[in-house]
Design an enzyme around this catalytic site. Structure first.
Site, PDB file in Angstrom:
ATOM      1  N   TRP A 275       0.831  -1.209   0.000  1.00 46.44           N
ATOM      2  CA  TRP A 275       0.000   0.000   0.000  1.00 46.44           C
ATOM      3  C   TRP A 275       0.862   1.255   0.000  1.00 46.44           C
ATOM      4  CZ3 TRP A 275      -0.450   3.799   3.870  1.00 46.44           C
ATOM      5  CH2 TRP A 275      -1.469   4.744   3.672  1.00 46.44           C
ATOM      6  N   TYR A 475     -14.344  -0.145   8.036  1.00 46.60           N
ATOM      7  CA  TYR A 475     -12.950   0.112   7.661  1.00 46.60           C
ATOM      8  C   TYR A 475     -12.294   1.044   8.667  1.00 46.60           C
ATOM      9  CZ  TYR A 475      -9.194   1.224   4.273  1.00 46.60           C
ATOM     10  OH  TYR A 475      -7.995   1.392   3.612  1.00 46.60           O
TER      11      TYR A 475
END
Length: 619
Positions: A275, A475
């Site tokens: 990421w 999330y």
């Protein structure tokens, strides 16, 4: 409750603009709002609104929804919330600051019987002017049904808690967001907030000393109970918490969204994390606390554990399910369907461990070692892809044995809900609580959020739904076991100026803490522990007055992005008993009883756990 059952409650304010009266904030319509006067002459801060509930009412929370028309003017920043029975004598229950966004703000406090609520807006959140606005105000009332456990009031935080760990011995929960309280993609600092359960208070600190934005890192608690936080937004930087924050040696490979785990020898292994930093090639490396340095393990490639994510390796190597095991080995249980063994000696090694039975790739699912002696791991949920992907309710039991052997995998009955971005927590009695998540993995949203947790019982291999929570936890949410056997949950969002930031926490009290009449059960106590510092294989004695007690140790936890590699449970069986003294021997293998700090629980014959004592397993 959200809004008010009676929309005709008396409400007064120090100021309002024509067409935007204070009654708009209790009309149950989120499209209308109260606004203080701005034309022809703006009324000056502070502003105040008083709500009369009409009769004495027991409440444990207050809700504030900012205006929802896309304009931020009037968002409340610093505030003071007060309660009264007579509209004369006031008691302040919360003084804090709300984030400058459109998300629902919740404030919790101990259950109080009152009639009047007074909210004072001291500042405008963005400093845009002297005005105040609100779409809706509301109250929370406590649940009286404890058969399915009970959620406490929502606790306001000054940030979105996207990562957290329990501080050894103190039991405080240290949380953090990023370089902003509600947004990321910065560098050089991290906003933190610490919840103290003894005082039910939250303190905040902007950490600048390590020059590290710790958003989306790897986390593990080492043998000395220190939190080792690696990478993230500042992708090669490492910070360590032990009575304060200090820097550590940099990662060899810059990473974000990697997973990290403490090994049997006390070192920390990390892998993945595309990421942030270069995409791909994020093989394993190991941190040695003795040299304060990281070493690349060329024999630990990341490719065998990649998922088939539609976004490629940017997502495919994220959030590995890692478990420290015997002889320095690490078992990778997911989220890829492919499982692997990683060795950490010399230059490292990797060997395939087969597939996870009928499961598929399960990104943002959970895996927890609920029985470390038996090598048993429960896996739940997840989705084939990171984003815009339907979650599953799949559940499996993986049983691992010696390193580099193929584990057994058993498909068990599914959860009641499909979940991605959920969290799982091992409880003192050996059950596992799965909380939060959403049925469609969609970051930064609360779409299809699951508000009803469920608890898996290994004795029956079945899931049971329990009391729903108030706030969506999707999330960037976390959940952790606390020293008193309750479960701390928090976070969700981290999307800057959006409506799905959840700058708050909430604590669940499982049903085992209550009697059948709904009152809190009497807890067993731990009178003494012969030694609080032990090695694998050591013997020790616990004294307790509990009736028909059982015993367990659970490793202190840390969590971010659905991953908690630290927690695992070991049931303890007495080797001898003399009166109220029970003798035990720890497992002799440090791959089972991983070095670090553990919570020691006594559970009485009624299933009620004690408040935990802390023991340290040394290398």
């Amino acid at each position: 409750m959200w809004g008010n059952a009676d929309f005709n409650l008396p409400v007064t304010a120090d100021s309002f603009q024509a067409g935007y009266p204070a009654t708009n904030a209790i009309d149950g319509n989120t499209a209308t709002f109260w606004h203080t006067e701005y034309d022809p002459t703006p009324a000056q801060l502070p502003h105040q609104v008083v709500i009369d509930l009409g009769k004495r009412t027991s409440i444990n929370g207050f809700n504030y929804l900012p205006r929802q028309d896309g304009y931020p003017n009037g968002n409340i920043g610093q505030y003071n919330l007060e309660l009264s029975t007579d509209n004369k004598n006031w008691n302040s229950v919360s003084q804090s600051t709300w984030l400058d966004d459109q998300s629902l703000k919740l404030v919790g406090f101990p259950t109080t019987t009152i009639r009047y609520i007074r909210l004072t807006a001291i500042t405008e959140a963005g400093g845009r002017g002297p005005w105040t606005s609100a779409a809706e105000f509301g109250i929370n009332q406590p649940s009286t049904n404890t058969n399915l456990g009970q959620w406490g009031p929502v606790i306001a935080f000054p940030l979105v808690p996207a990562a957290a760990f329990v501080v050894p011995n103190s039991g405080q929960v240290l949380t953090w967001s990023s370089f902003l309280p509600n947004g990321y993609n910065g560098n050089g600092n991290t906003y933190t907030a610490t919840y103290d359960p003894s005082s039910n208070s939250v303190s905040e600190l902007d950490v600048t000393t390590t020059n590290h934005d710790m958003f989306c890192p790897g986390i593990s608690l080492d043998a000395n109970g220190r939190a080792v936080v690696s990478g993230g937004d500042d992708a090669d930087t490492v910070s360590i918490f032990s009575n304060g924050w200090t820097g550590a040696g940099n990662l060899v490979i810059p990473r974000g969204y990697q997973s990290q785990v403490t090994c049997s020898d006390g070192r920390a292994f990390t892998i993945g994390g595309s990421w942030h930093g270069p995409i791909g090639g994020k093989g394993g490396e190991i941190y040695d606390p003795n040299t304060n340095s990281w070493t690349l393990l060329s024999g630990c490639p990341v490719d065998p554990m990649l998922t088939a994510d539609v976004e490629g390796e940017y997502r495919a190597d994220n959030h590995g399910w890692l478990f420290g095991w015997k002889n320095g080995y690490v078992f990778q249980a997911g989220p890829s369907i492919a499982m692997n063994w990683y060795g950490t000696s010399q230059s490292g090694s990797q060997s395939a461990a087969g597939n996870r039975a009928s499961d598929g790739d399960s990104m943002n699912g959970n895996a927890v070692m609920y029985d470390a002696v038996g090598g048993k791991i429960l896996t739940v949920g997840g989705a084939p892809d990171y984003d815009n992907s339907p979650a599953t309710s799949n559940a499996h039991i993986i049983t691992i044995g010696d390193p580099n052997t193929t584990p057994s995998v058993q498909t068990i009955g599914s959860m009641s809900y499909e979940r991605a971005f959920a969290n799982s927590v091992i409880l003192p009695d050996g059950t596992v609580m799965v909380t939060g998540g959403q049925s469609l993995a969609e970051p930064f949203t609360d779409t299809d959020a699951i508000l009803t947790p469920e608890i898996w019982n290994p004795a029956t291999s079945s899931f049971t739904t329990v009391a729903p929570h108030t706030v969506p936890r999707t999330y960037h949410s976390v959940a952790l076991l606390m020293l008193d056997g309750r479960v701390f949950t928090s976070g969700g969002g981290m999307c800057g100026d959006c409506s799905t930031n959840h700058a708050d926490g909430q604590i669940y009290s499982p049903a085992y803490l209550f009697n059948a009449n709904g009152k809190l059960a009497n807890r067993p106590s731990i009178n003494s522990v012969s030694s609080s510092t032990l090695k694998a294989g050591a013997t020790f004695t616990v004294r307790t007055g509990a009736n028909s007690p059982s015993f367990a140790i659970i490793r202190y936890g840390s969590a971010t992005h659905t991953i908690n590699t630290d927690q695992r449970r070991i049931a303890l069986t007495p080797t001898s008993t003399k009166g109220n003294a029970y003798a035990f021997q720890l497992p002799s293998d440090s791959g089972i009883v991983i070095p670090g700090y553990w919570m020691l629980f006594v559970i009485n014959g009624n299933g009620v756990p004690s408040v935990a004592s802390t023991i340290q397993i040394t290398t």
